[in-house]
Design a protein around this motif. Structure first.
Motif, mmCIF file in Angstrom:
data_model
loop_
_atom_site.group_PDB
_atom_site.id
_atom_site.type_symbol
_atom_site.label_atom_id
_atom_site.label_comp_id
_atom_site.label_asym_id
_atom_site.label_seq_id
_atom_site.Cartn_x
_atom_site.Cartn_y
_atom_site.Cartn_z
ATOM 1 N N UNK A 67 -5.791 1.611 31.882
ATOM 2 C CA UNK A 67 -6.825 2.501 32.950
ATOM 3 C C UNK A 67 -8.345 2.037 32.577
ATOM 4 N N UNK A 68 -9.305 3.123 32.681
ATOM 5 C CA UNK A 68 -10.634 2.491 32.475
ATOM 6 C C UNK A 68 -10.974 1.777 31.101
ATOM 7 N N UNK A 69 -10.182 1.824 30.090
ATOM 8 C CA UNK A 69 -10.487 1.292 28.818
ATOM 9 C C UNK A 69 -10.339 -0.336 29.160
ATOM 10 N N UNK A 70 -9.682 -0.658 30.154
ATOM 11 C CA UNK A 70 -9.450 -2.142 30.410
ATOM 12 C C UNK A 70 -11.194 -2.720 30.504
ATOM 13 N N UNK A 71 -12.026 -2.213 31.026
ATOM 14 C CA UNK A 71 -13.189 -2.447 31.347
ATOM 15 C C UNK A 71 -13.873 -2.738 30.102
ATOM 16 N N UNK A 72 -13.630 -1.795 28.904
ATOM 17 C CA UNK A 72 -14.273 -2.206 27.778
ATOM 18 C C UNK A 72 -13.643 -3.098 26.838
ATOM 19 N N UNK A 73 -12.337 -3.245 27.051
ATOM 20 C CA UNK A 73 -11.417 -3.989 26.375
ATOM 21 C C UNK A 73 -11.723 -5.697 26.619
ATOM 22 N N UNK A 74 -12.307 -6.108 27.930
ATOM 23 C CA UNK A 74 -12.271 -7.411 28.397
ATOM 24 C C UNK A 74 -13.442 -7.970 27.728
ATOM 25 N N UNK A 75 -14.712 -7.394 27.536
ATOM 26 C CA UNK A 75 -15.745 -8.170 26.849
ATOM 27 C C UNK A 75 -15.443 -8.245 25.221
ATOM 28 N N UNK A 76 -14.849 -7.129 25.030
ATOM 29 C CA UNK A 76 -14.331 -7.229 23.295
ATOM 30 C C UNK A 76 -13.661 -8.763 23.201
ATOM 31 N N UNK A 77 -12.494 -8.947 24.144
ATOM 32 C CA UNK A 77 -11.506 -9.937 23.969
ATOM 33 C C UNK A 77 -12.504 -11.352 24.155
ATOM 34 N N UNK A 78 -13.524 -11.375 25.375
ATOM 35 C CA UNK A 78 -14.103 -12.405 25.534
ATOM 36 C C UNK A 78 -15.044 -12.724 24.242
ATOM 37 N N UNK A 79 -15.539 -11.860 23.709
ATOM 38 C CA UNK A 79 -16.481 -12.160 22.228
ATOM 39 C C UNK A 79 -15.309 -12.640 21.156
ATOM 40 N N UNK A 80 -13.953 -11.987 21.084
ATOM 41 C CA UNK A 80 -13.190 -12.545 20.057
ATOM 42 C C UNK A 80 -12.681 -13.933 20.238
ATOM 43 N N UNK A 81 -12.615 -14.348 21.414
ATOM 44 C CA UNK A 81 -12.123 -15.733 21.720
ATOM 45 C C UNK A 81 -13.389 -16.678 21.544
ATOM 46 N N UNK A 82 -14.563 -16.316 21.536
ATOM 47 C CA UNK A 82 -15.712 -16.857 21.462
ATOM 48 C C UNK A 82 -15.964 -17.688 22.577
ATOM 49 N N UNK A 83 -15.969 -17.183 23.807
ATOM 50 C CA UNK A 83 -16.256 -17.487 25.240
ATOM 51 C C UNK A 83 -17.627 -17.115 25.575
ATOM 52 N N UNK A 84 -18.652 -18.100 25.617
ATOM 53 C CA UNK A 84 -19.896 -17.379 26.093
ATOM 54 C C UNK A 84 -19.798 -16.986 27.642
ATOM 55 N N UNK A 85 -20.836 -16.406 28.212
ATOM 56 C CA UNK A 85 -20.619 -15.979 29.394
ATOM 57 C C UNK A 85 -20.661 -16.996 30.698
ATOM 58 N N UNK A 86 -21.540 -18.322 30.319
ATOM 59 C CA UNK A 86 -21.438 -19.289 31.326
ATOM 60 C C UNK A 86 -20.031 -19.833 31.388
ATOM 61 N N UNK A 87 -19.589 -20.079 30.178
ATOM 62 C CA UNK A 87 -18.015 -20.587 30.052
ATOM 63 C C UNK A 87 -17.068 -19.768 30.823
ATOM 64 N N UNK A 88 -17.155 -18.716 30.520
ATOM 65 C CA UNK A 88 -16.246 -17.537 31.085
ATOM 66 C C UNK A 88 -16.297 -17.514 32.546
#
Length: 137
Positions: A67-88
């Motif tokens: 549900x709506x928790x997905x919107x919060x989880x995605x940035x956490x996952x991006x940071x976890x894998x170390x992908x900067x905004x521009x690369x993502x």
């Protein structure tokens, strides 16, 4: 949305009923199902609920978020894998400012953007039947 629409039909729920529950037009729901328009993510979650389903973010047989928790989880996952905004952003074909706005929650979060963001992390949204919670007497 196409899978949700198929699920809706299998449940015998009409577009008119769902439109009434969501406070929108049947034609709007038809556009979502055909892919000619993308709903805001919270509207897609509401649609899923109206057809006795839920939108989930699965990974290796587990549900990471739903549900709506997905919107919060995605940035956490991006940071976890170390992908900067521009690369993502390059990975998913969006401008990096769009992802910054998405994460800051200062702009609209469309289902299509959530799907693209998940794809950039090697994930895809899924759908599961709604869970009935037993109530103790």
């Amino acid at each position: 949305m196409k899978r949700l629409d198929e699920h809706r039909r299998s449940q015998g729920i009409t577009l008119v009923v769902v439109a009434g529950q969501l406070g929108t037009y049947k034609s709007t729901l038809s556009k979502w199902s055909s892919g000619s328009d993308s709903p805001l993510f919270h509207r897609a979650v509401a649609y899923a609920s109206a057809v006795n389903a839920r939108i989930v973010l699965p990974h290796q047989g587990r549900v990471l978020a739903e549900g709506l928790d997905i919107v919060d989880a995605l940035p956490d996952l991006r940071r976890f894998v170390g992908a900067p905004y521009r690369r993502m952003a390059a990975r998913v074909g969006l401008h990096y400012k769009t992802l910054e706005t998405f994460e800051a929650r200062t702009g609209p979060r469309y289902l299509s953007t959530v799907e693209m963001y998940a794809a950039g992390l090697g994930l895809s949204l899924g759908m599961l039947p709604a869970v009935e919670l037993a109530v103790a007497p």
